[in-house]
Each structure stands twice: as structure tokens, then as C-alpha cells.
Design an enzyme around this catalytic site. Structure first.
Site, PDB file in Angstrom:
ATOM      1  N   GLU A 302       0.824  -1.213   0.000  1.00  0.00           N
ATOM      2  CA  GLU A 302       0.000   0.000   0.000  1.00  0.00           C
ATOM      3  C   GLU A 302       0.859   1.265   0.000  1.00  0.00           C
ATOM      4  OE1 GLU A 302      -2.692  -0.743   3.331  1.00  0.00           O
ATOM      5  OE2 GLU A 302      -4.039  -1.795   1.957  1.00  0.00           O
ATOM      6  N   ASP A 376      -8.202  -9.218   3.911  1.00  0.00           N
ATOM      7  CA  ASP A 376      -8.083  -8.122   4.863  1.00  0.00           C
ATOM      8  C   ASP A 376      -9.191  -8.084   5.908  1.00  0.00           C
ATOM      9  OD1 ASP A 376      -7.021  -5.910   6.021  1.00  0.00           O
ATOM     10  OD2 ASP A 376      -7.670  -4.485   4.502  1.00  0.00           O
ATOM     11  N   GLU A 404     -12.931  -2.550  11.497  1.00  0.00           N
ATOM     12  CA  GLU A 404     -12.923  -1.784  10.247  1.00  0.00           C
ATOM     13  C   GLU A 404     -14.009  -2.231   9.274  1.00  0.00           C
ATOM     14  OE1 GLU A 404      -9.123  -1.985   8.330  1.00  0.00           O
ATOM     15  OE2 GLU A 404      -9.834  -1.040   6.489  1.00  0.00           O
TER      16      GLU A 404
HETATM   17  O1  GCW Z   1      -6.989  -3.083   6.443  1.00  0.00           O
HETATM   18  C1  GCW Z   1      -6.174  -2.300   5.672  1.00  0.00           C
HETATM   19  C2  GCW Z   1      -6.563  -0.938   6.099  1.00  0.00           C
HETATM   20  C3  GCW Z   1      -5.424   0.045   6.115  1.00  0.00           C
HETATM   21  C4  GCW Z   1      -4.266  -0.578   6.868  1.00  0.00           C
HETATM   22  C5  GCW Z   1      -3.841  -1.838   6.133  1.00  0.00           C
HETATM   23  C6  GCW Z   1      -2.718  -2.574   6.836  1.00  0.00           C
HETATM   24  C7  GCW Z   1      -2.649   0.425   8.306  1.00  0.00           C
HETATM   25  O2  GCW Z   1      -7.618  -0.484   5.307  1.00  0.00           O
HETATM   26  O3  GCW Z   1      -5.907   1.206   6.756  1.00  0.00           O
HETATM   27  O4  GCW Z   1      -3.193   0.302   7.021  1.00  0.00           O
HETATM   28  O5  GCW Z   1      -4.909  -2.727   6.048  1.00  0.00           O
HETATM   29  O6  GCW Z   1      -3.030  -3.505   7.561  1.00  0.00           O
HETATM   30  O7  GCW Z   1      -1.568  -2.226   6.667  1.00  0.00           O
END
Ligand code: GCW
Length: 712
Positions: A302, A376, A404
Site C-alpha cells: 500500500e 483483509d 474496520e
Molecule cells: O486493512 C487495511 C486498512 C489500512 C491498513 C492496512 C494494513 C494500516 O484499510 O488502513 O493500514 O490494512 O493492515 O496495513
């Protein structure tokens, strides 16, 4: 002052503290030492600590505070052993030697609590091989009493199965919290290190009470500044506060910090100047924090920098940092949450592809941190194929405590069942019984470096976690990190008794609400193995139709690929063969939709809408039924909570009541928006008698949530 007078005053004080408006705002968490209705449970009037360390002292004070609160009586604290009292001491304490207690099996953090004769007096002894063990024993004794048992009947022994039990705070230096739904960061970076908010101590108490022994203070999307002297001093102040509670501080490290802070031209892990910069940085941190735990790193994911920027593997990056902290006995937790938009491969496969070839290539003080599932933190994901897939590398579990993708702060979703389901899952890597828990606790592959991390749901809200029931997820995480074989239900029972009261008339309905709550979220958001259909960015609310964003995996559509005829991603041998990332015996089961657990069906397979479920229903009928079941489950939770009104203090009652109202409205929104969208694609009618969505699809598409919390 006479003793009677003292007692009277003390009782008055407690009575005033017990006024709901003052005390019942959730601040006390599960350490809610309010007078128990059952009398006779607390027969101890003294707490004696033999030995003198900061940890023994806070352990003794906690027992005193707890027993005094729970009994509404004065409890004396000191060093005198009195009949009927509680005694805390290290197993090496000379006065204990005559007892011949066997404490070897307790290891360095386990505890023993039981009734013994000491100096001719019957006492409840809390002992361990370390003062941290005594502290854990102290909290175990309090839990015993809070759940309605007499002090003197305590006979408790336990040892943690996992070495690193860590909270990951995604807290930013500007006070915001990524994916935080409970207010600003607990860390007031601005007033630290001078102002040591008493709340930091309460944070440490709460964590110690569930065995958490590490805290990563800053977001994995890290700023290099957290490694400057200015911020190291602030982290050191927190480390000082946490130390007596057995909690080590860790920092997330930005891989490019040598460039940003050190003025180097590169952060290439094989460049000697880079390695030297990190060694000097580690030395500097250890001068300020002698027991610093080490670094957590998110690299090449990311948009974060990492070793692959220099065509080096993750192992080179991790090992370079590991060498910097090794002289100080520090560790590196290196995250396997990686995927890249440039990679055309299914996002669900990328982490395994990157890390599996590196098995055995990591330094001995590196532990690879793997999210529970391959995408995720969804309401449900099959376990990550790296578990069981990297036997030569210590792997630590990363769960997300903050919700989340599970309705964030307002939806009641107890995550105990999610944790338990993942830990119990059998990787079949070395035959039956090769569960994820056995990978994570190190017994399957004989690793001593073991860990479990939870992305914290803690903020500056008065109730810490945004809602009373969210506190249960923090609690359950700690309990599973201590013992991955614990059960979600038993943990919920303890939590409910401690958070409300131990009467079965309270505990039973609260536990019932909790037990079904996560499955309800799965049903109304992502039934039958669907995933990541939440709206992009804030991940709040439904958005399965989104398909026009630049990066493919930003689009919920990427995760279900629905057409008129079929839905789901084919990850079996006829598709992208993601199932082959699992051990062969499991891969075989997952290859065929008929032998794939139905709850994961659309995760692993693309099937026609007419596919027959085991119930005989078509996939479409089954999906509709699950959405409805999820909505109905929320109504049941509300009914349970309504009936609990007389048993719960008004402030906490009202907040949960209001949140359940939000959840019920939003569960219906999820159902309706999802059905409206699926029907717009598959053209199928709703089964007879099923309520149509309240609005048309355009209405759902038009819902916008600017400034939704937690969204970076
Ligand atoms: O779940 C996703 C999230 C990001 C997060 C990323 C991660 C900290 O949307 O906000 O960043 O994973 O785990 O690195």
C-alpha cells in the site's frame, strides 16, 4: 479514627462512586470493582506483599483495590501475613520454601494461586517465578472473585502459550487513529514526555489483566519522525509507565527512515551505510528504553517503502533490521500483508507468493506477522495459507480488534468466535491436528519465538473502545493470545460477569447476544464467503457495485465479479488455483465447491446463481435467507438487551440501546442494498414472501459518508 468510622466512611465513599452518572461510563472496563451482590465471597481483609519490586507492588495494590471495591470493606495492604488474607510473593521467597510448591512448569510468566498454610496462617497465596507472573496471578484471582467465587477457594494455575502478546496501535503522530472508531489517540504526543496522564497507567493495568505484554505505539503506516530523539523520549516515558505492568514498547519503523532522517541516498538493506544507520538508531533507542521490544514493519505494501524498492527480498530487509536490534535482544515483526497494484495476480495470492519462497531465510529474531486471512480482516475469511506454509519461519497471528469491516464502533460484533474459528482451523500441514493455533503457539514447527498481535480498538473515548461491547474484543484478544485453546464462550462469560455482574440472569442473555453477533454481521454483510463488498475508503456500509476505481483491488467488484449467471472468484484448480497454496490434503477439499465449507463457498468458487446448496435451496435463495437471518438476529439482540434494562446501569444501557438501533437500521440497509444490486445483475425475483428492498439501487448508490472516522 476508629476502625468502624473508617469502614463507614469507606462505604460512603464507595456508595458515592457507585452513582451511575459518575462511575458507569465504561471507563473501568472489566476491572469494574463494584460491590458484589453475593456476600461472603470476599473473606480476605489483608493483602501482603513479600518482596519489593515495582511489579509486586502494583500487583498487591491491584488486589487491595479490587477486593476493597468488590466487598465494600477496607482491605489492609502491607507485609504482615494474616489469617484469611492474600499473600503475593515470588516462588523464591524464603518463607515459601517450606511449602514445597512445584513451580517449574509455570515458566517465566505463569502463576499459581491457592490456599496454603504460611507461618501457621491459612492464606491465599499468589506466586510465580517472576514478578510479572505474580501480577498475572493477581489479576487471575480478581477475575475469580469478580466471576462470583470465594477468595479462599481459589486454586488457579496458568501459563501463557504464546510469548509475544501484543497490541498494534495504528496511531498517528497527529493524534488521529487509522481505522480507529473510539476517538483520538490515547497517546498525547504533544504533552509527553512531561505529562504522564494517569490513563496510561489504567491502559497498562487493563492490558496486564489479560496478559498483554507488548504495545506497538505508532501506526504501521509509519512516519520516520517517530524515530527522532523528540519522539523517542515520548515513547520512553510510556515505556516507564508500562514497565511495572510487564508491557514492552515497540515502534513501527519506516523503512526509508535512513533517507528521511539520516540524509542517506538509499535505504537499500545491503548498503553498509544503511545497516550502520539502523544499528546506531537502535543503540540510541535502547539507551532511552533499555527493554525496548523491537520494530514492527510494513514494507512494500500500500505504498510503503521497503526492500523491494531495491530489488531485495523481504528477508534482506527484515534481517538487516534484526541485526540492528539483536545485540539488545530485540526482535523484528515483519508484516506479510503485502500486495501491489502492479501485480496482476489475485490479491489473495500475493502474500503467499512473496513469502513462501523465503521460508527459512529470516534471522532468528525475526517473526513474520500474518493477518488471519489472505485479504483483509473481513467478517469471515478462511485462514491465511501462510499458516502451515512456512514451517521454518516463526509466524505470528495478526487479528484486527478494531472493526474496520464489521460495522465499526456501533455494530455489536463479538470477535471471540472469529478468533476461535481461525485458531481452530486445521491447516493439515502435518496431518490432522495441525491447527493454526499449533502454528502460532510454535508447537507444530518447534519455534520458541511466538506471537499474536491485535490491531487495537482503543482511543480516548471515555469507554476506551467506542462501546461497551467493543471492550469485549480487546478482552477476548488478550485471552486468546494467552491461551489460543480458550473458548469464545467461556471468555464471553467471564467478560460479561466482570463488566456487568456475575448473576446468571445478566450473564446468560449478554453471552447469548455476543455468541451470535459476529455470525449476524457475516449474514447481513458477506454471506456464503463473500468478501470486501464494503464501500471503498472508509469501508463503512455496502458498495458491491463499485467498479470504476483506478486500482483494480480498490473496487469491491474485484472480489465477487458478479454476472447475470454467476458470482464469486474461482480460486480452485479451474481458476487461479489459490487453493493450491494450502497443504495438499486441504487443497483437495477446497478444489471442489461440493467439499468446500459452504460458509467459504464464494471465496473459493465462482458458482451459478442456480447452484444447489446443501439445504436444497439455490444459491440465490440461500443468500436471501442469510441476509434476512442476519437482520433478524439483530432484532433478537435488541430484544435481549431490552429485557436486560433493569439489570444494567442507565448510562451504559442507553448507549448500547442506541447503538443496537443503529445496527438494526444498518443491517437492513446492508441487506436491502445488497439485494437491490444482486437483482440488478442477476435479474432474479425475490423468493415468495420476501420483503423487497426499501429503495431502488440508485438510492443506495447515492449514499455518501464524507469524514467517516478512521479513514486515512
Ligand atoms: O486493512 C487495511 C486498512 C489500512 C491498513 C492496512 C494494513 C494500516 O484499510 O488502513 O493500514 O490494512 O493492515 O496495513
Amino acid at each position: 479514627m476508629s476502625n468502624t468510622l473508617k469502614r463507614g466512611l469507606f462505604a460512603c465513599l464507595l456508595a458515592s462512586v457507585a452513582t451511575p452518572a459518575l462511575a458507569e461510563d465504561g471507563y473501568d472496563l472489566w476491572l469494574r470493582y463494584h460491590p458484589l451482590a453475593t456476600s461472603g465471597v470476599i473473606d480476605a481483609a489483608t493483602v501482603a506483599v513479600l518482596g519489593d519490586t515495582p511489579t509486586l507492588k502494583v500487583a498487591g495494590q491491584e488486589v487491595q483495590r479490587g477486593l476493597a471495591g468488590l466487598s465494600a470493606h477496607h482491605v489492609q495492604f502491607g507485609t504482615a501475613i494474616r489469617s484469611g488474607g492474600v499473600v503475593l510473593a515470588l516462588a523464591t521467597e524464603p518463607r515459601l520454601q517450606a511449602l514445597g510448591l512445584k513451580t517449574d512448569a509455570l515458566g517465566s510468566e505463569g502463576y499459581l494461586v491457592r490456599s496454603v498454610d504460611l507461618d501457621g496462617r491459612r492464606v491465599t497465596l499468589v506466586t510465580a517465578n517472576s514478578d510479572h507472573g505474580v501480577l498475572y496471578g493477581a489479576f487471575a484471582l480478581l477475575r475469580w472473585v469478580q466471576t462470583g467465587h470465594p477468595v479462599s477457594a481459589a486454586n488457579l494455575t496458568s501459563t501463557p502459550h504464546i510469548a509475544l502478546r501484543v497490541l498494534d496501535h495504528w496511531d498517528n503522530l497527529d493524534g488521529t487513529v487509522e481505522r480507529g472508531y473510539s476517538g483520538q489517540s490515547l497517546w498525547d504526543w504533544w504533552t509527553l514526555p512531561d505529562y504522564r496522564d494517569p490513563r496510561y497507567t489504567d491502559y497498562a493495568r487493563a492490558n496486564a489483566s489479560i496478559g498483554i505484554n507488548g504495545s506497538v505505539l505508532n501506526n504501521v503506516n509509519a512516519k520516520a519522525e517517530s524515530l527522532t530523539p523528540f519522539y523517542i523520549a515520548k515513547a520512553a516515558a510510556l515505556a516507564d509507565i508500562f514497565r511495572p505492568y510487564g508491557i514492552k514498547v515497540y515502534l513501527s519503523a519506516r523503512f526509508s527512515a535512513p533517507i528521511e532522517l539520516g540524509g542517506l541516498k538509499t535505504a537499500d538493506p545491503l548498503d553498509p551505510a544503511v545497516a550502520a544507520w539502523w544499528r546506531a538508531k537502535a543503540d540510541e533507542i535502547y539507551r532511552a528504553i533499555p527493554d525496548f521490544g523491537g520494530f514492527l514493519v510494513k514494507a512494500n505494501s500500500e505504498g510503503q517503502p521497503g526492500p523491494q524498492d531495491y530489488h531485495r527480498t523481504h528477508a534482506y530487509g527484515a534481517n538487516m533490521l534484526a541485526a540492528a536490534v539483536a545485540p539488545h535482544k530485540g526482535i523484528v515483526m515483519w508484516r506479510a500483508f503485502v500486495y501491489a497494484q502492479e501485480n496482476a495476480e489475485d490479491r489473495a495470492k500475493q502474500a503467499y507468493d512473496d513469502f513462501h519462497p523465503l521460508d527459512g531465510k529470516f534471522a532468528s529474531n525475526v517473526i513474520v506477522q500474518v493477518k488471519n486471512g489472505a485479504i483483509d480482516f473481513q467478517p469471515r475469511e478462511p485462514f491465511h495459507p501462510l499458516f502451515g506454509g512456512m514451517p521454518k519461519t516463526p509466524l505470528m497471528m495478526e487479528f484486527q480488534i478494531t472493526k474496520e469491516y464489521l460495522g465499526q464502533a456501533t455494530h455489536l460484533a463479538y470477535l471471540g468466535p472469529l478468533f476461535e474459528e481461525t485458531l481452530r482451523a486445521d491447516t493439515l500441514a502435518q496431518g490432522t491436528g495441525s491447527t493454526v493455533a499449533r502454528v502460532v503457539d510454535g508447537t507444530l514447527d518447534h519455534h520458541a519465538l511466538t506471537g499474536m498481535a491485535g490491531v487495537a480498538n482503543i482511543g480516548r473515548d471515555r469507554d476506551w473502545s467506542g462501546s461497551t461491547f467493543n471492550q469485549a474484543n480487546w478482552y477476548a484478544f488478550g485471552r486468546f493470545a494467552w491461551n489460543p485453546d480458550d473458548t469464545s464462550d467461556a471468555i464471553a462469560r467471564d467478560w460479561a460477569a466482570m463488566t456487568f455482574d456475575p448473576a446468571p440472569a445478566t450473564v446468560a442473555p449478554v453471552v447469548r447476544m455476543m455468541a451470535g453477533s459476529r455470525e449476524a454481521v457475516v449474514d447481513y454483510m458477506t454471506p456464503l464467503g463473500l468478501a470486501h463488498v464494503m464501500a471503498t475508503g472508509h469501508h463503512y456500509g455496502p458498495g458491491p457495485w463499485i467498479s470504476d476505481l483506478k486500482r483494480p483491488e480498490w473496487n469491491p467488484y474485484y472480489y465477487h465479479r458478479t454476472t447475470r449467471d454467476a458470482i464469486g472468484v474461482e480460486r480452485g484448480p479451474k481458476g487461479n488455483a489459490a487453493t493450491a497454496q494450502y497443504a495438499p490434503a486441504l487443497a483437495r477439499q477446497l478444489a471442489d465447491p461440493k467439499t468446500t465449507p459452504e460458509r467459504d463457498l464464494l471465496w473459493f468458487h465462482r458458482v451459478p446463481w442456480t447452484y444447489r446448496l446443501r439445504s436444497g435451496e439455490t444459491l440465490w435463495q440461500g443468500m436471501v435467507g442469510r441476509y434476512d437471518r442476519g437482520v433478524a438476529a439483530v432484532a433478537d439482540m435488541r430484544a435481549d438487551w431490552d429485557a436486560l434494562r433493569p439489570r444494567i446501569d442507565p448510562t451504559r444501557y442507553a448507549k448500547t440501546e442506541s447503538f443496537l438501533g443503529i445496527q438494526q437500521r444498518e443491517a437492513a440497509w446492508w441487506r436491502d442494498a445488497s439485494l437491490a444490486y444482486w437483482m440488478s445483475v442477476n435479474g432474479l425475483p425475490l423468493p415468495a414472501g420476501v420483503r423487497p428492498p426499501a429503495h431502488d439501487l440508485d438510492w443506495y448508490k447515492a449514499q455518501k459518508f464524507p469524514y467517516a472516522p478512521g479513514n486515512p
